[in-house]
Design a protein around this motif. Structure first.
Motif, PDB file in Angstrom:
ATOM      1  N   GLN A   1      62.151  48.469 -16.052  1.00  0.00           N
ATOM      2  CA  GLN A   1      61.664  47.173 -16.527  1.00  0.00           C
ATOM      3  C   GLN A   1      60.937  46.431 -15.407  1.00  0.00           C
ATOM      4  OE1 GLN A   1      62.061  45.877 -19.622  1.00  0.00           O
ATOM      5  NE2 GLN A   1      61.959  43.657 -19.437  1.00  0.00           N
ATOM      6  N   ALA A   2      61.532  46.421 -14.220  1.00  0.00           N
ATOM      7  CA  ALA A   2      60.932  45.712 -13.088  1.00  0.00           C
ATOM      8  C   ALA A   2      59.624  46.368 -12.647  1.00  0.00           C
ATOM      9  CB  ALA A   2      61.923  45.660 -11.930  1.00  0.00           C
ATOM     10  N   SER A   3      59.578  47.701 -12.650  1.00  0.00           N
ATOM     11  CA  SER A   3      58.368  48.406 -12.208  1.00  0.00           C
ATOM     12  C   SER A   3      57.188  48.122 -13.129  1.00  0.00           C
ATOM     13  CB  SER A   3      58.640  49.913 -12.151  1.00  0.00           C
ATOM     14  OG  SER A   3      59.621  50.216 -11.183  1.00  0.00           O
ATOM     15  N   LEU A   4      57.418  48.148 -14.437  1.00  0.00           N
ATOM     16  CA  LEU A   4      56.329  47.900 -15.384  1.00  0.00           C
ATOM     17  C   LEU A   4      55.879  46.444 -15.332  1.00  0.00           C
ATOM     18  CD1 LEU A   4      57.615  50.026 -18.402  1.00  0.00           C
ATOM     19  CD2 LEU A   4      55.751  50.571 -16.834  1.00  0.00           C
ATOM     20  N   THR A   5      56.825  45.544 -15.171  1.00  0.00           N
ATOM     21  CA  THR A   5      56.454  44.132 -15.038  1.00  0.00           C
ATOM     22  C   THR A   5      55.611  43.918 -13.783  1.00  0.00           C
ATOM     23  OG1 THR A   5      58.498  43.471 -16.161  1.00  0.00           O
ATOM     24  CG2 THR A   5      57.348  41.780 -14.895  1.00  0.00           C
ATOM     25  N   LYS A   6      55.987  44.584 -12.695  1.00  0.00           N
ATOM     26  CA  LYS A   6      55.263  44.443 -11.430  1.00  0.00           C
ATOM     27  C   LYS A   6      53.822  44.931 -11.553  1.00  0.00           C
ATOM     28  CE  LYS A   6      55.424  43.370  -7.015  1.00  0.00           C
ATOM     29  NZ  LYS A   6      55.658  41.965  -6.583  1.00  0.00           N
ATOM     30  N   ILE A   7      53.604  46.018 -12.287  1.00  0.00           N
ATOM     31  CA  ILE A   7      52.233  46.517 -12.481  1.00  0.00           C
ATOM     32  C   ILE A   7      51.379  45.449 -13.150  1.00  0.00           C
ATOM     33  CG2 ILE A   7      50.839  48.164 -13.791  1.00  0.00           C
ATOM     34  CD1 ILE A   7      53.066  50.218 -13.341  1.00  0.00           C
ATOM     35  N   MET A   8      51.896  44.840 -14.205  1.00  0.00           N
ATOM     36  CA  MET A   8      51.119  43.826 -14.920  1.00  0.00           C
ATOM     37  C   MET A   8      50.897  42.586 -14.061  1.00  0.00           C
ATOM     38  SD  MET A   8      52.505  44.174 -18.860  1.00  0.00           S
ATOM     39  CE  MET A   8      54.236  44.492 -18.520  1.00  0.00           C
ATOM     40  N   GLN A   9      51.878  42.234 -13.258  1.00  0.00           N
ATOM     41  CA  GLN A   9      51.702  41.090 -12.359  1.00  0.00           C
ATOM     42  C   GLN A   9      50.664  41.390 -11.283  1.00  0.00           C
ATOM     43  OE1 GLN A   9      55.741  40.604 -11.026  1.00  0.00           O
ATOM     44  NE2 GLN A   9      56.264  39.134 -12.642  1.00  0.00           N
ATOM     45  N   ASN A  10      50.726  42.585 -10.702  1.00  0.00           N
ATOM     46  CA  ASN A  10      49.791  42.940  -9.632  1.00  0.00           C
ATOM     47  C   ASN A  10      48.348  42.960 -10.126  1.00  0.00           C
ATOM     48  OD1 ASN A  10      51.881  43.165  -7.822  1.00  0.00           O
ATOM     49  ND2 ASN A  10      52.006  45.398  -7.925  1.00  0.00           N
ATOM     50  N   TYR A  11      48.145  43.409 -11.357  1.00  0.00           N
ATOM     51  CA  TYR A  11      46.788  43.467 -11.911  1.00  0.00           C
ATOM     52  C   TYR A  11      46.404  42.197 -12.660  1.00  0.00           C
ATOM     53  CZ  TYR A  11      46.226  48.356 -10.615  1.00  0.00           C
ATOM     54  OH  TYR A  11      46.090  49.529  -9.908  1.00  0.00           O
ATOM     55  N   GLN A  12      47.292  41.220 -12.654  1.00  0.00           N
ATOM     56  CA  GLN A  12      47.017  39.898 -13.221  1.00  0.00           C
ATOM     57  C   GLN A  12      46.462  39.995 -14.650  1.00  0.00           C
ATOM     58  OE1 GLN A  12      44.364  38.273 -10.208  1.00  0.00           O
ATOM     59  NE2 GLN A  12      46.083  37.459  -9.032  1.00  0.00           N
ATOM     60  N   VAL A  13      47.145  40.752 -15.477  1.00  0.00           N
ATOM     61  CA  VAL A  13      46.673  40.908 -16.856  1.00  0.00           C
ATOM     62  C   VAL A  13      46.847  39.585 -17.594  1.00  0.00           C
ATOM     63  CG1 VAL A  13      47.198  43.371 -16.884  1.00  0.00           C
ATOM     64  CG2 VAL A  13      48.910  41.749 -17.690  1.00  0.00           C
ATOM     65  N   PRO A  14      45.855  39.167 -18.379  1.00  0.00           N
ATOM     66  CA  PRO A  14      45.998  37.911 -19.130  1.00  0.00           C
ATOM     67  C   PRO A  14      47.213  37.929 -20.052  1.00  0.00           C
ATOM     68  CG  PRO A  14      43.709  38.631 -19.120  1.00  0.00           C
ATOM     69  CD  PRO A  14      44.511  39.754 -18.543  1.00  0.00           C
ATOM     70  N   TYR A  15      47.361  39.040 -20.799  1.00  0.00           N
ATOM     71  CA  TYR A  15      48.529  39.239 -21.654  1.00  0.00           C
ATOM     72  C   TYR A  15      48.811  40.737 -21.684  1.00  0.00           C
ATOM     73  CZ  TYR A  15      47.106  34.648 -23.443  1.00  0.00           C
ATOM     74  OH  TYR A  15      46.726  33.340 -23.553  1.00  0.00           O
ATOM     75  N   GLY A  16      50.058  41.115 -21.492  1.00  0.00           N
ATOM     76  CA  GLY A  16      50.380  42.535 -21.511  1.00  0.00           C
ATOM     77  C   GLY A  16      51.829  42.773 -21.887  1.00  0.00           C
ATOM     78  N   ALA A  17      52.083  43.935 -22.476  1.00  0.00           N
ATOM     79  CA  ALA A  17      53.452  44.322 -22.839  1.00  0.00           C
ATOM     80  C   ALA A  17      53.550  45.837 -22.814  1.00  0.00           C
ATOM     81  CB  ALA A  17      53.830  43.787 -24.220  1.00  0.00           C
ATOM     82  N   ALA A  18      54.707  46.329 -22.396  1.00  0.00           N
ATOM     83  CA  ALA A  18      54.973  47.770 -22.383  1.00  0.00           C
ATOM     84  C   ALA A  18      56.390  48.001 -22.881  1.00  0.00           C
ATOM     85  CB  ALA A  18      54.800  48.344 -20.979  1.00  0.00           C
ATOM     86  N   VAL A  19      56.534  48.933 -23.809  1.00  0.00           N
ATOM     87  CA  VAL A  19      57.836  49.267 -24.389  1.00  0.00           C
ATOM     88  C   VAL A  19      58.089  50.748 -24.167  1.00  0.00           C
ATOM     89  CG1 VAL A  19      59.221  49.355 -26.499  1.00  0.00           C
ATOM     90  CG2 VAL A  19      57.621  47.457 -26.134  1.00  0.00           C
ATOM     91  N   VAL A  20      59.303  51.079 -23.735  1.00  0.00           N
ATOM     92  CA  VAL A  20      59.710  52.475 -23.547  1.00  0.00           C
ATOM     93  C   VAL A  20      60.980  52.703 -24.356  1.00  0.00           C
ATOM     94  CG1 VAL A  20      60.354  54.273 -21.904  1.00  0.00           C
ATOM     95  CG2 VAL A  20      58.739  52.479 -21.219  1.00  0.00           C
TER      96      VAL A  20
END
Length: 550
Positions: free
Chosen positions: A229-248
């Motif tokens: 959960q933390a790794s996927l959140t970090k990717i979206m934060q690092n790339y400053q996505v306007p809106y993003g979600a990932a489900v596994v």
């Protein structure tokens, strides 16, 4: 029955009362032929003609007018009959008490109440419905609300056969479906309140996320993998996505291993993974492809085409000399060839077939979950170019990232649907039983088609990036954009490994005109990181000296 499913069934009860549906048995009337107009077909046509309200409420308003018109024409003043009809409308789940006809046989629960004779000798049940429909008006739609006619075809079938069960769950959207071009629902995106967001409320205890219970409520241990959960959140934060979600997900059990999200535009926003305000785009080709295979189309069936990368027109549905390229259905899935899916939808699928497949894959239906989850709405037109356009992924169909991961898990499970699990069950509680929604042949064909996306199709480049490959991954991409204001929606749903799936994912990113990553990149990383954290099960081998021993 859920509240929305109950609402979807509301119009059928008063209509069957009007038609006097017979109880099952030898006296039941056969369904009228399509060549002979019936009250049911007239009613359905009138519902379509209204076009000013959507779904069950529009049908119910019409039925109430029909019943009022029939009572007025018949001149009946039988208060008991009127009360029975009103009771059936107000509480459709409670059928009227069975009555006995002249022959002494019991009438069905949907039988119309006895009608009082009119001044001209006709009974209310004998008065045709058509005259009462003249000039009928539905309640005006709310200003700014996009509305659609009720599904007249499914309604006509249910009425003509006098069987409300014909309308299976999901065949009719439970609420108005927004127009993507006129009123994109993303513009009204609302966050999930913290009180309803279990992931936001959970605290890390050891290697588990735990939601503390109250005085009388036990603690809830979530299925979420905190590191993933933390790794996927970090990717979206690092790339400053306007809106993003990932489900596994773990496909075999439905356990949610990650439900990560981030919004650079609105950092306080929560619940992006469970909102169904995003166009499904070409992810809907999973539904269309499944319906095509169950209609007898093979993944190797070829179709020729030209154009159609951004939008479609009716001329592209015709076979012409301009069709300079030919793809199999499998390659068309991989390359997301819109014209081929539109042409095959037009040639091989009815609106009913596509609606039923969408309903089986949980569109227009509630999916049980531990926290609020939007219904993924799908408006599927009756026929013609609009139906083909929807089959290609350009229709008014919406999807939540969690639902997208469930579609991938369904394919990974060889066509069996498993509901998502967010809270670890007690040891004595069984996990949800899988429900077959595709034939094994169609499920294997779907995996074959999704493999083309990664090997030869739209995700080939990102999955071939050196050092970041995901072995034996399969998936589907989807992209679509709103014009004003501009929003670029990009999807990836998939699973890996192909033959022994361990994880299923969905990734969505909503970008501005300038962007850094898209859904296929985030989806690949979700697969790669999840597989690193969930090792393959060790193979059990017998000792060398054990051969032949018992």
């Amino acid at each position: 029955m859920s509240k929305r499913r109950l609402l979807a069934a509301l119009p059928l009860f008063p209509l069957t009362l009007l038609l006097g549906a017979s109880a099952p048995g030898t006296d039941a009337n056969p369904a009228p032929s399509a060549a002979t107009p019936t009250d049911a077909q007239t009613l359905a046509q009138a519902v379509t003609a209204l076009g000013t309200d959507a779904g069950p409420m529009g049908a119910r308003a019409l039925v109430e007018k029909v019943e009022a018109g029939q009572r007025a024409q018949a001149g009946t003043s039988d208060a008991g009959a009127a009360a029975s009809v009103a009771q059936a409308q107000g509480n459709p789940g409670t059928p009227p008490a069975p009555t006995t006809d002249a022959s002494g046989s019991a009438a069905g629960v949907a039988q119309a109440p006895a009608a009082a004779p009119s001044t001209n000798g006709a009974t209310a049940s004998q008065v045709p419905a058509a005259p009462a429909l003249a000039g009928a008006e539905a309640p005006p739609a709310a200003q700014g609300t996009d509305t659609r006619p009720v599904d007249a075809r499914a309604l006509a079938e249910a009425l003509a056969t006098k069987d409300a069960a014909t309308l299976e769950p999901g065949m009719v959207p439970p609420m108005p479906v927004p127009s993507r071009e006129k009123a994109p629902p993303f513009g009204k995106l609302q966050g999930l309140p913290r009180a309803q967001d279990l992931v936001a409320r959970a605290k890390l205890e050891g290697n588990k996320l735990v939601v503390k219970g109250g005085k009388s409520a036990p603690d809830q241990v979530l299925t979420i993998d905190p590191g993933l959960q933390a790794s996927l959140t970090k990717i979206m934060q690092n790339y400053q996505v306007p809106y993003g979600a990932a489900v596994v997900l773990e496909p075999s059990t439905g356990r949610v291993l990650a439900m990560a999200e981030h919004s650079e535009a609105k950092p306080e926003l929560r619940g992006l993974a469970v909102r169904a305000v995003y166009p499904a785009a070409s992810i809907f080709k999973i539904v269309t492809g499944s319906a095509l295979m169950e209609a007898g189309v093979s993944p190797e069936t070829e179709e020729c085409f030209h154009g159609g990368k951004r939008r479609l027109n009716e001329r592209q549905l015709e076979d012409t000399e301009r069709d300079g390229a030919c793809y199999s259905l499998a390659l068309a899935m991989g390359k997301s060839a819109n014209v081929i899916f539109a042409k095959m939808t037009s040639k091989h699928l009815s609106a009913d077939a596509l609606k039923r497949m969408a309903a089986r894959l949980r569109f227009n239906r509630e999916i049980p979950f531990a926290q609020p989850l939007d219904v993924s709405l799908a408006y599927i037109p009756e026929d013609g170019f609009a139906l083909a356009n929807t089959g290609a992924g350009f229709g008014d169909v919406y999807l939540s990232p969690l639902h997208g991961a469930l579609l991938a898990a369904m394919a990974a499970n060889e066509g069996r649907w498993v509901d998502p699990v967010l809270v670890e069950p007690e040891p004595f509680m069984p996990l949800p039983e899988p429900e077959p929604v595709l034939t094994p042949t169609a499920a294997h064909g779907l995996t074959r088609m999704m493999e083309e996306t990664v090997t030869h199709g739209t995700a080939r480049g990102v999955f071939r990036e050196r050092g970041f490959q995901v072995k034996d991954a399969v998936g589907k991409t989807g992209t679509l954009a709103d014009r004003e204001p501009f929003r670029d929606y990009s999807w990836f749903v998939g699973f890996a490994p192909k033959d022994h799936p361990r994880v299923a994912v969905a990734a969505l990113i909503v970008n501005d005109p300038k962007w850094r990553i898209r859904g296929s990149y985030l989806g690949r990383e979700a697969l790669r990181l999840a597989l690193e954290r969930i090792p393959a099960p060790a193979e059990v081998t017998a000792p060398a000296g054990a051969a032949g021993k018992h």
